[in-house]
Design an enzyme around this catalytic site. Structure first.
Site, PDB file in Angstrom:
ATOM      1  N   VAL A  13       0.829  -1.210   0.000  1.00 37.71           N
ATOM      2  CA  VAL A  13       0.000   0.000   0.000  1.00 37.71           C
ATOM      3  C   VAL A  13       0.858   1.254   0.000  1.00 37.71           C
ATOM      4  O   VAL A  13       0.619   2.193  -0.764  1.00 37.71           O
ATOM      5  CB  VAL A  13      -0.958  -0.004   1.211  1.00 37.71           C
ATOM      6  N   LEU A 148      -7.232  -1.022  -3.123  1.00 35.73           N
ATOM      7  CA  LEU A 148      -6.324  -1.497  -4.169  1.00 35.73           C
ATOM      8  C   LEU A 148      -6.372  -3.010  -4.267  1.00 35.73           C
ATOM      9  O   LEU A 148      -6.318  -3.711  -3.258  1.00 35.73           O
ATOM     10  CB  LEU A 148      -4.887  -1.053  -3.868  1.00 35.73           C
ATOM     11  N   PHE A 244     -16.205 -11.106  -8.607  1.00 32.45           N
ATOM     12  CA  PHE A 244     -16.162 -11.998  -7.436  1.00 32.45           C
ATOM     13  C   PHE A 244     -17.203 -13.110  -7.545  1.00 32.45           C
ATOM     14  O   PHE A 244     -17.824 -13.494  -6.565  1.00 32.45           O
ATOM     15  CB  PHE A 244     -16.345 -11.198  -6.144  1.00 32.45           C
ATOM     16  N   LYS A 246     -16.246 -16.048  -9.256  1.00 29.35           N
ATOM     17  CA  LYS A 246     -15.468 -17.203  -9.704  1.00 29.35           C
ATOM     18  C   LYS A 246     -15.132 -18.088  -8.508  1.00 29.35           C
ATOM     19  O   LYS A 246     -14.474 -17.643  -7.572  1.00 29.35           O
ATOM     20  CB  LYS A 246     -14.192 -16.746 -10.401  1.00 29.35           C
ATOM     21  N   GLY A 252      -8.243 -15.712   0.220  1.00 25.04           N
ATOM     22  CA  GLY A 252      -7.104 -15.467   1.098  1.00 25.04           C
ATOM     23  C   GLY A 252      -6.489 -14.136   0.770  1.00 25.04           C
ATOM     24  O   GLY A 252      -7.170 -13.195   0.367  1.00 25.04           O
ATOM     25  N   CYS A 255      -5.753  -9.201   2.886  1.00 24.56           N
ATOM     26  CA  CYS A 255      -6.864  -8.388   3.401  1.00 24.56           C
ATOM     27  C   CYS A 255      -8.042  -9.204   3.926  1.00 24.56           C
ATOM     28  O   CYS A 255      -8.425  -9.062   5.089  1.00 24.56           O
ATOM     29  CB  CYS A 255      -7.361  -7.437   2.315  1.00 24.56           C
TER      30      CYS A 255
END
Length: 431
Positions: A13, A148, A244, A246, A252, A255
């Site tokens: 970050v 990000l 999101f 799949k 994991g 984050c």
């Protein structure tokens, strides 16, 4: 207008934040406690695998907008306008975020922060952190969460969906928000607790969505439906969207695991039974157990003594990040059950505990009873699967990412075990 900015922490970050703010024309001084890392960054050497990041660092160094120093105090000058905190906030023993690194930085700089400076937290911190930290410094604390995605972080920073800033001091929040004015993104100026909650609420929603689609994939396996067709049909609905959806070996990365656990800790601390999020975490563990069971079945019920070829160790393609990688967890579980694991990942070199790490994917599959695809690297799709079949001792490929062409594998004489996808497989081949 150029602003004078300090960024503490040059991890994923921090380095992206510093390099991108320099790209926007600000003067940025990035600090880290790792002397050798700072030396490499001063030479334009970036250890993080992230498209475009190394070029931005070199550009910032060349035009003088980007500097690297050792120690947070050395990043602060008399004209510093915003200090970004981009240090780790790992999960503590009780599940809460560990803020010791954040507090350590503030203790180091609080006596030298100039009047008019604002401290902005990029690190993911629990709701209430800005209020908790405010007593440590005489300047405003602003929450400015990052959104990000690894593998597309530079693009995400420079083309954001939104900018979120929050503080009890609205002028300070606006000052931080103005740093991004060239990006022309919607800017939400909120109170600090709401801004802090946005990050957790967003990440945990994505975790719930992934757990849901993984459960749907398991259901598809049992009823003969094709999860790829199902999610395509779902994705056309604008209330759901295509992202999101799949299935995989479980979620994991750096984050989602710690953020879901941290939000559960927050809910527990105020007496809220957040059963939905708890179920999503449990489903994630169940998904990994399901993958392990598929591998055992490919090895006649036990992996003890079996050679397993693992393709992919990073938590997602396009990165070299192994933090909380489901691939690592599954590989370690196989090793714990007595399997001989040989692994290949295009971005990972060196040594990995308990397994043999090789540079060639064909070396990874040689002599394997089963091959497991755990990271969605596109180069795995284009392997010569006839050659793979000739090198293997078994015939099953467990494709946890639904990456491969089942017909191509069947033609090579291999059995393709996908997640939620029915396939006609030969189940044998001639030697």
């Amino acid at each position: 207008m150029q602003r004078k900015i300090a960024v503490v922490g040059t991890g994923y970050v921090g380095l992206t934040t510093g390099a991108c703010l320099a790209r926007l024309g600000h003067h940025v001084v990035c600090a880290d406690i790792d002397t050798e890392k700072v030396a490499r960054l001063r030479a334009g050497q970036v250890d993080i695998l992230e498209p475009g990041l190394a070029d931005l660092v070199k550009r910032g160094l060349a035009d003088g907008n980007l500097e690297f120093v050792v120690g947070a105090a050395n990043a602060v000058a008399a004209d510093t306008e915003v200090l970004f905190l981009c240090v780790p906030t790992p999960m503590g023993a009780d599940g809460a975020a560990d803020l010791r690194a954040v507090e350590s930085v503030l203790a180091e700089v609080r006596g030298i922060l100039p009047a008019g400076c604002a401290v902005a937290t990029k690190s993911t911190v629990p709701v209430g952190t800005a209020d908790r930290l405010q007593y440590m410094v005489d300047v405003p604390i602003v929450s400015n969460p990052e959104f990000l995605r690894e593998g597309s972080a530079v693009g995400d920073f420079l083309n954001p969906d939104r900018i979120v800033v929050g503080s009890a001091d609205r002028a300070a929040a606006q000052k931080v928000g103005d740093l991004y004015s060239a990006l022309e993104a919607p800017t939400l100026v909120l109170d600090a607790p709401s801004a802090e909650m946005v990050k957790y609420a967003a990440n945990c929603f994505l975790a719930v969505k992934l757990s849901y689609v993984n459960a749907i994939a398991q259901l598809c396996d049992r009823v003969g439906a094709d999860v790829q067709a199902v999610t395509e049909g779902m994705g056309y609905d604008p209330r759901i969207g295509r992202s999101f959806l799949k299935p995989g070996p479980g979620w994991g990365g750096s984050c989602l695991p710690k953020d879901t656990t941290a939000l559960m800790h927050v809910a527990d601390s105020v007496g809220l039974d957040f059963g939905l999020l708890r179920s999503a975490i449990e489903q994630n563990a169940h998904q990994q157990a399901d993958v392990l069971d598929r591998i055992r079945q490919a090895c006649d019920g036990t992996v003890r003594g079996a050679r397993i070829g693992v393709l992919g160790l990073a938590f997602k393609a396009g990165t070299n990040d192994l933090r909380d990688s489901p691939a690592i967890r599954i590989a370690e579980a196989l090793i714990g059950e007595g399997a001989e694991v040989t692994a290949h990942d295009p971005a990972i070199t060196g040594e990995m505990p308990g397994m043999r790490l090789v540079d060639d994917p064909y070396e990874a599959v040689k002599g394997a009873i089963a091959v497991v695809v755990l990271t969605e690297w596109p180069e795995f799709r284009t392997l010569d699967w006839t050659k793979v079949a000739e090198l293997m001792d078994g015939f099953t490929v467990v494709d946890t990412r639904n990456l491969l062409d089942g017909d191509e594998l069947a033609h090579a004489g291999l059995t393709w075990q996908a997640i939620g996808r029915p396939v006609e497989s030969p189940g044998h081949r001639l030697r």
